[in-house]
Write a protein that holds these residues in place. Structure first.
Motif, PDB file in Angstrom:
ATOM      1  N   PHE A  19       0.838  -1.199   0.000  1.00  0.00           N
ATOM      2  CA  PHE A  19       0.000   0.000   0.000  1.00  0.00           C
ATOM      3  C   PHE A  19       0.876   1.254   0.000  1.00  0.00           C
ATOM      4  CE2 PHE A  19      -2.104   3.386   2.354  1.00  0.00           C
ATOM      5  CZ  PHE A  19      -3.284   3.517   1.632  1.00  0.00           C
ATOM      6  N   ILE A  30      -2.464   9.210   1.377  1.00  0.00           N
ATOM      7  CA  ILE A  30      -2.993   7.971   1.939  1.00  0.00           C
ATOM      8  C   ILE A  30      -4.521   7.912   1.824  1.00  0.00           C
ATOM      9  CG2 ILE A  30      -3.191   6.601   4.071  1.00  0.00           C
ATOM     10  CD1 ILE A  30      -0.360   6.669   2.772  1.00  0.00           C
ATOM     11  N   GLY A  31      -5.190   8.985   2.188  1.00  0.00           N
ATOM     12  CA  GLY A  31      -6.656   9.015   2.139  1.00  0.00           C
ATOM     13  C   GLY A  31      -7.188   8.855   0.721  1.00  0.00           C
ATOM     14  N   GLN A  34      -6.676   5.227  -0.295  1.00  0.00           N
ATOM     15  CA  GLN A  34      -7.638   4.368   0.404  1.00  0.00           C
ATOM     16  C   GLN A  34      -9.013   4.442  -0.254  1.00  0.00           C
ATOM     17  OE1 GLN A  34      -7.217   6.006   4.363  1.00  0.00           O
ATOM     18  NE2 GLN A  34      -6.049   4.218   5.061  1.00  0.00           N
ATOM     19  N   TYR A  35      -9.443   5.642  -0.603  1.00  0.00           N
ATOM     20  CA  TYR A  35     -10.750   5.831  -1.243  1.00  0.00           C
ATOM     21  C   TYR A  35     -10.845   5.032  -2.539  1.00  0.00           C
ATOM     22  CZ  TYR A  35     -14.380   8.082  -4.002  1.00  0.00           C
ATOM     23  OH  TYR A  35     -15.477   8.309  -4.799  1.00  0.00           O
ATOM     24  N   ARG A  38     -10.758   1.174  -2.000  1.00  0.00           N
ATOM     25  CA  ARG A  38     -12.044   0.646  -1.519  1.00  0.00           C
ATOM     26  C   ARG A  38     -12.979   0.396  -2.695  1.00  0.00           C
ATOM     27  NH1 ARG A  38     -11.386   3.794   3.151  1.00  0.00           N
ATOM     28  NH2 ARG A  38     -12.395   5.595   2.202  1.00  0.00           N
ATOM     29  N   SER A  48      -6.602  -7.171  -1.317  1.00  0.00           N
ATOM     30  CA  SER A  48      -5.389  -6.961  -0.533  1.00  0.00           C
ATOM     31  C   SER A  48      -5.230  -8.104   0.454  1.00  0.00           C
ATOM     32  CB  SER A  48      -5.442  -5.622   0.198  1.00  0.00           C
ATOM     33  OG  SER A  48      -6.518  -5.580   1.099  1.00  0.00           O
ATOM     34  N   ARG A  55       0.354  -4.152   3.969  1.00  0.00           N
ATOM     35  CA  ARG A  55      -0.812  -4.513   3.168  1.00  0.00           C
ATOM     36  C   ARG A  55      -0.348  -4.642   1.721  1.00  0.00           C
ATOM     37  NH1 ARG A  55      -5.921  -0.505   2.215  1.00  0.00           N
ATOM     38  NH2 ARG A  55      -7.085  -1.842   0.797  1.00  0.00           N
TER      39      ARG A  55
END
Length: 170
Positions: A19, A30-31, A34-35, A38, A48, A55
């Motif tokens: 990651f 990072i955010g 992550q979005y 997902r 993952s 990760r």
């Protein structure tokens, strides 16, 4: 959508990327990453696998055996350990000397490789001997196909060594 395609393309090109490695490679926060991950995971495009604190990301359809090998070769030390074990079984002291790292460092990495099922450990008296539990040809192919930078560095090192040996005859 363009950003998500870039993320998916990178994971397909470098299965097993971490990651954080993906965030660095693409220069993403990072955010933000992550979005998008997902969404990609929900759509079944990627998945993952968490091992320890890391990760690892994979494209859909990658079988479990390949996942474990890609995780195993994700760090330079583990790749070097596996390349050494292709030559034959070795104990912790031999690996420590070969890698130029401490025995506790070798022990940590060997524990991770044993958990992944990539190597087997056999106690012989006071020492433990490690051997590959995978076909050596498969390990080499995975390193060659998915982590070519290592083989290029090894080849460059060999060329430098040979050039140094023959360089004094001019």
């Amino acid at each position: 959508m363009e950003r998500r395609d870039e993320i998916l393309g990178t994971i397909q090109h470098e299965p097993g990327i971490t990651f954080r490695g993906l965030a660095r490679r693409l220069g993403l926060g990072i955010g933000d990453l992550q979005y998008h991950l997902r969404k990609l995971e929900r759509d079944g495009e990627v998945f993952s696998r968490r091992v320890g604190r890391r990760r690892y990301l994979f494209p859909k359809g990658l079988e479990d055996e390949a996942q474990r090998l890609l995780i195993a070769i994700s760090t330079d030390t583990r790749r070097r350990i596996l390349l050494r074990l292709i030559e034959g079984p070795a104990d912790q002291k031999t690996l420590s000397e070969y890698l130029g790292v401490s025995q506790p460092t070798v022990s940590y990495h060997m524990g991770e490789l044993v958990k992944l099922g990539i190597i087997e450990a056999e106690r012989r008296g006071k020492s433990v001997v490690y051997r590959l539990s995978y076909d050596p040809g498969l390990v080499v192919r995975m390193i060659r196909d998915y982590r070519p930078g290592l083989l290029e560095r090894l080849a460059d090192g060999l060329i430098d060594l040979l050039a140094g040996v023959g360089g004094g005859d001019d």
